[in-house]
Structures are given as structure tokens and as C-alpha cells.
Motif scaffolding. Structure first.
Motif, PDB file in Angstrom:
ATOM      1  N   TYR A 291       0.821  -1.211   0.000  1.00 21.57           N
ATOM      2  CA  TYR A 291       0.000   0.000   0.000  1.00 21.57           C
ATOM      3  C   TYR A 291       0.857   1.263   0.000  1.00 21.57           C
ATOM      4  O   TYR A 291       0.366   2.336  -0.354  1.00 21.57           O
ATOM      5  N   ARG A 294       2.049   1.465  -3.803  1.00 20.92           N
ATOM      6  CA  ARG A 294       0.934   1.731  -4.720  1.00 20.92           C
ATOM      7  C   ARG A 294       0.831   3.207  -5.066  1.00 20.92           C
ATOM      8  O   ARG A 294       0.585   3.583  -6.216  1.00 20.92           O
ATOM      9  N   ASN A 295       1.016   4.090  -4.064  1.00 22.35           N
ATOM     10  CA  ASN A 295       0.919   5.540  -4.282  1.00 22.35           C
ATOM     11  C   ASN A 295       2.204   6.268  -3.926  1.00 22.35           C
ATOM     12  O   ASN A 295       2.190   7.492  -3.750  1.00 22.35           O
ATOM     13  N   ASP A 296       3.280   5.530  -3.805  1.00 21.02           N
ATOM     14  CA  ASP A 296       4.589   6.114  -3.511  1.00 21.02           C
ATOM     15  C   ASP A 296       4.552   6.975  -2.246  1.00 21.02           C
ATOM     16  O   ASP A 296       5.212   8.006  -2.158  1.00 21.02           O
ATOM     17  N   TRP A 298       2.113   8.823  -0.943  1.00 21.97           N
ATOM     18  CA  TRP A 298       1.298  10.033  -0.939  1.00 21.97           C
ATOM     19  C   TRP A 298       0.152   9.968   0.065  1.00 21.97           C
ATOM     20  O   TRP A 298      -0.307  11.007   0.563  1.00 21.97           O
ATOM     21  N   ASP A 299      -0.358   8.789   0.352  1.00 26.71           N
ATOM     22  CA  ASP A 299      -1.478   8.657   1.284  1.00 26.71           C
ATOM     23  C   ASP A 299      -1.023   8.153   2.651  1.00 26.71           C
ATOM     24  O   ASP A 299      -1.807   7.588   3.409  1.00 26.71           O
ATOM     25  N   GLU A 554      -6.219  13.264  -4.623  1.00 26.72           N
ATOM     26  CA  GLU A 554      -6.749  12.309  -5.589  1.00 26.72           C
ATOM     27  C   GLU A 554      -7.180  12.980  -6.885  1.00 26.72           C
ATOM     28  O   GLU A 554      -7.440  12.302  -7.882  1.00 26.72           O
ATOM     29  N   ARG A 559      -0.614  15.421  -8.040  1.00 27.43           N
ATOM     30  CA  ARG A 559       0.688  14.907  -7.624  1.00 27.43           C
ATOM     31  C   ARG A 559       1.721  15.076  -8.733  1.00 27.43           C
ATOM     32  O   ARG A 559       1.395  15.074  -9.912  1.00 27.43           O
TER      33      ARG A 559
END
Length: 560
Positions: A291, A294-296, A298-299, A554, A559
């Protein structure tokens, strides 16, 4: 809704003449654009230049308006009142008469529309509550729980509208073992007492002589560097926590990096490897999680319980850890007690103070207590000199206060006079209208929040002490809750602090104090693991801010 059509070739003079003789005037032009003899107004040109979204806010995708077939427009004669009139009254082809009737017809429609709006709705238009990011200068009468706090600090029914949080189960060496080794966290003394009571520290014994007796149990001798523990305990019980990472909007990394690096900051012989050890361990672990990749990152977010500069070492021989500069930290949001104003991923959160309310009633009662306090001193200063610093401003303020002994109350914190465990500073702030807040060892200091919780109005000399730090927690209008004095004018003697503060009228002071009192809930870390009943504290405000931020990220193109 404007109706768009594909461009048509220009008409010749003969075409225009033929059409004019056979077609009513109103059908010559599409309703989406004005007739050629009605030049577009300046206002309409300006409106057409506005973008669909504000570039300074979160990006929003542009909504394409559906096209309406041309034949549908022609069949609906009521879409063109002018065409209808022209067909039944040939004289309507006169331009001036057409203009007059069009304006008159529009006025009739507007009048009918306004009369159809319910009176109660028109009244409410002027009483919509301000959004959470807006701030007003009104001083409300505070009589109930919801009226005693800012509207933005009242919990809503659906508090998970921005998503849910998944909490990683890190290796215990990154959090629990750090606390278990509390005897080793400080090179001078044990930190075990400071970390007791789930991070709140020892109960503040003997404080009942200073605060209302029934609130004394809500006071602790809390250390200023324990936000990592406080956030971790609260987030485990948060109503928006999910145990299914597939449902998560945000991922919390419960890493006690500030506690882990603390002792190495003061050991002269500590190596860069020792100061980076725990951070590198955490990044190695979290970067193996699907996880995170998946978004590097960011979340993902974490709490770093010290100031940002303790984690920004550029060279091995310099101060602190280089944790923030590690590649894996690039996109992770970081909650710190002092942020780097130029780093988007740094978010400033309030220093922990000694007051940890157990209920909404504790908050409201405390607000009433500080509101009605009889303040004997115009201003005060609590702090110690920094004799090793050239042109030490704190030493200057101490001397300034001593010279104004009739107006200023001084607490010289040299030695252990102001150590955690004494109530002298709280008493001083409770008895003073204003409190002087220069920078501390860095730009911020815990004393700012101690001052405001006591209902005293902060006087600031550096904008980075508060204005560039705590945007989620303080009013946007600095002048609504604080006083700013140019430190250089104090240094060169052109500004007298006493004279500046004496210019404020009683009514202005009341408004400033009321603004401070209104925001007190945002400076507090509540005692219950699940938080307060209806009031948002500093933790709630921080989590809401993180979830909103991740929701904004999002949007397409947000980003890098």
C-alpha cells in the motif's frame, strides 16, 4: 445552459436580404450568443475569462456540458420569446422596440422569480455559517457547549466523510520498545515519568490552588515532545480507523522517531548512523508494504514529536537526523510541533500542554474560568536568557519587563525555576492581559499555547513563531487574536512594548481575548482515548486536515 453549435460560413448580403424577407427576426440568431446589433458587455467578456476552478485550490476536473440537438431547440418556441412575438406581431422587427420589450419581459420574469422565493429562505441567505477556513471578528455570547467553541471545532455526525485510516502494526522496536527503554531516552535523567499515563505524564499535584478544583484532575505535567505517543493511542480508538487496508484513504505509520533520536541529539560522540538508525529501519519496512508502493507514500502520514529541524541534517557532522531527507520520506505527510514553512509535507500541530479535558464540560468550564479572570498585569514574560547568543532578544525582554515593573510581570526561568512540574508560569499567564512570545531555541515554543490556554493574548515578534506554523489551528487573521511588534523597533528603542499595548481599548482587548478563548479546544489533547463527546480537539483537527488533504490529492494532476 449555453447552447453551442458548429461554426457556420459567413452570410453574403444577398443571403441576409433573402432571409430577412422570409424569416422572423428572432429566429436569425442562436440563443447562446447575442445578436450582432447587441454588443457583448464588458462584464460578460470578463465572466467568459474565468476558469472553471480556482487554481490555488484543489484541482477539479472540468465538467463538459451536454450538447442539445439543433432540432430540439427549434421545436421549442418558448425558448425564444422574441421569435414568438415576431411571428404574431410584425412590428416587433423594429430594433428599438425589440430591445425595450426584451428588457421589460426580463424584468417581469425576475420579479415573479423573486416573489416565488419563500421569505424564510431569503432571510437565511444572510445567516449561512462561515466555512471552517473562514474566520470572523464577532464575539458571540457563550452560554452552551456548542456556543462556547468555534463552529469548526464541533464534531459532525458523519465524521468519516473524507475516508478511513489504516494503522500499520510496526515492529515493536520502532515504538513500544522505545517507550519501554524510557530510562535510556535522555542523557541526563529518566523519561519514564514523562511517558507515564499513556504519554500525558504525572498528574499535576497541587494545582487545585491555581485552577478550579473540579478541573484539577484534568491537568498533568506533560512533556512537550510526546505527540507521537498521544497520536498513536488516540488513532487506535478513532471512529474512522479501519482494519482493512483496502478500505483506507490514509495510512498511519506509528513511528516514535522523535523519542528514538532524542538522546543522540545531545551526545557529542553520537554518529550520523546512530541518529539515522531507527528512521532507516522504518523506511525499509514500510517500503516493502504494497500500500506504500501503490501511491509512492502520498497517502501515508506519521507524527514526528520534535521540530522539523531535528530531522533535516544535510551533512554527517551537523545536528540531528537526516530522516526527512531520506528518499522514502519524500511524499509522506509529517505532523510536527514546528514545521518548515516551505515544505508542503510538513504540517505544524500544537505543542502538548498540561490541560487534557475529560469531557465537553471541562472545556466549557475552563473557557468561562479564563474569560472571567481578573488580570492584574498588562503583560508578562516567562523565559530565560540565551547568553551565548549575540544580541539575545529574550534577555532584552527580561530587562524591558523589569524596567516596566508596574505593568509587566516577569518569570526568569534561569535554572529549574520553570521546569515541568511547577505552576508559576500558568499563574503568570492567568494574571496577565498580554504575554510576550519571542522565538525559543527555534522559531516556536510551547509557551505560545500555554499562554493562549490561559486566555492571555500573545504578543509575537517573529511571524514564523505562529503565523507560518499552525494554519489548521489558528485564525487566518493574525490581528484577530494576537499583537505583532517589530523586534527591530524594540531593539533600537523606537517601540515601547508597554505603550503599544496601552493603545488597545478595553473593547479591543475583549475581542482579542474572546478570539483566543474560542480557539482553545484546537490547542488541547483530550484525555479519553476516543476523544471528547462533541468538541474537536487538536488531534481531531489534525486528522480531519490529513484526510481532506489526501482527498484533494486524488484530483487529476495534483501529484508530481
Amino acid at each position: 445552459m449555453p447552447i453551442t453549435t458548429s461554426p457556420q460560413p459567413p452570410l453574403s448580403l444577398r443571403d441576409i436580404t433573402n432571409i430577412k424577407n422570409t424569416t422572423p427576426l428572432g429566429t436569425l440568431f442562436h440563443l447562446s450568443s447575442p445578436p450582432p446589433f447587441f454588443p457583448a458587455s464588458r462584464e460578460s467578456k470578463i465572466l467568459m475569462m474565468f476558469p472553471l476552478s480556482n487554481p490555488s485550490s484543489s484541482p477539479e476536473s472540468q465538467i463538459k456540458k451536454p450538447k442539445i440537438p439543433l432540432d430540439v431547440r427549434r421545436k421549442d418556441s418558448f425558448r425564444s420569446p422574441k421569435a414568438f412575438l415576431a411571428a404574431h406581431y410584425p412590428s416587433i422587427n423594429q430594433p428599438r422596440l425589440c430591445l425595450f420589450l426584451s428588457i421589460f419581459f426580463i424584468q417581469i420574469l425576475l420579479l415573479l422569480a423573486l416573489r416565488s422565493i419563500p421569505r424564510s429562505f431569503r432571510h437565511r441567505l444572510h445567516h449561512f455559517p462561515a466555512p471552517v477556513t473562514a474566520h470572523h471578528h464577532l464575539t458571540p455570547t457563550l452560554t452552551t457547549t456548542t456556543a462556547s467553541v468555534s463552529a469548526s471545532t464541533v464534531k459532525e455526525e458523519n465524521s468519516c466523510e473524507f475516508g478511513e485510516i489504516f494503522v500499520y502494526d510496526l515492529p515493536s522496536a520502532l515504538n513500544h520498545e522505545v517507550v519501554n527503554n524510557c530510562d535510556e531516552l535522555n542523557p541526563w535523567s529518566s523519561s519514564c515519568a514523562a511517558l507515564s499515563n499513556n504519554g500525558f505524564g504525572p498528574v499535576a499535584a497541587g494545582i487545585s490552588s491555581v485552577v478550579p478544583e473540579n478541573l484539577a484532575a484534568a491537568w498533568y505535567w506533560t512533556d512537550q515532545f510526546v505527540t507521537e505517543v498521544l497520536f498513536h493511542n488516540r488513532i487506535l480508538n478513532h471512529k474512522c480507523r479501519t482494519k482493512d487496508p483496502n478500505n483506507a484513504t490514509a495510512f498511519y505509520i506509528p513511528f516514535y522517531v522523535g523519542l528514538a533520536v532524542g538522546k543522540f541529539l545531545w551526545l557529542k560522540n553520537s554518529s550520523a548512523k546512530e541518529r539515522d538508525f531507527h528512521c532507516e529501519m522504518m523506511l525499509k519496512w514500510v517500503q516493502d508494504q504494497p500500500y506504500f508502493t501503490r501511491n509512492d507514500g502520498w497517502d501515508h502520514f506519521l507524527t514526528m514529536g520534535r521540530i522539523s529541524w531535528d530531522f533535516r541534517r544535510s551533512k554527517d557532522e551537523e545536528w540531528g537526523s537526516s530522516c526527512i531527507h531520506k528518499p522514502g520520506m519524500r511524499n509522506v505527510t509529517r505532523l510536527l510541533i514546528e514545521r518548515n514553512p516551505w515544505d508542503y509535507f510538513d504540517v505544524g500541530v500544537p505543542y502538548p500542554t498540561g490541560f487534557h479535558p475529560r469531557s465537553d464540560n471541562d472545556v466549557v468550564e475552563w473557557q468561562d474560568f479564563v474569560r472571567n479572570r481578573n488580570r492584574k498585569s498588562l503583560f508578562c514574560f516567562a523565559g530565560a536568557k540565551r547568553s551565548k547568543i549575540k544580541d539575545d532578544f529574550r534577555g532584552l525582554l527580561l530587562n524591558h519587563c523589569r524596567n516596566e515593573s508596574g505593568s509587566c510581570r516577569v518569570v526568569d526561568c534561569d535554572g529549574s525555576k520553570c521546569s515541568n512540574g511547577t505552576s508559576i508560569i500558568l499563574e503568570t499567564f492567568l494574571d496577565s492581559v498580554f504575554c510576550l512570545q519571542p522565538r525559543g531555541d527555534s522559531f516556536t515554543r510551547r509557551s505560545i499555547f500555554d499562554c493562549m490556554i490561559a486566555g492571555s493574548i500573545p504578543v509575537l515578534f517573529w511571524k514564523r513563531t505562529a503565523y507560518d506554523q499552525y494554519q489548521w489551528f489558528l485564525p487566518a487573521e493574525a490581528e484577530s487574536y494576537s499583537v505583532f511588534i517589530d523586534r527591530n523597533e524594540v531593539k533600537n528603542g523606537t517601540a515601547s512594548i508597554r505603550k503599544v499595548l496601552e493603545r488597545y481599548s478595553e473593547d479591543e482587548i475583549r475581542r482579542l481575548r474572546e478570539r483566543v478563548i474560542e480557539y482553545i479546544p484546537k490547542f488541547l489533547y483530550a484525555r479519553p482515548d476516543e476523544g471528547l463527546e462533541t468538541i474537536k480537539d487538536a488531534f481531531d483537527v489534525a486528522i480531519d486536515g490529513v484526510l481532506r488533504r489526501f482527498k484533494e490529492q486524488e484530483q487529476p494532476g495534483y501529484r508530481w
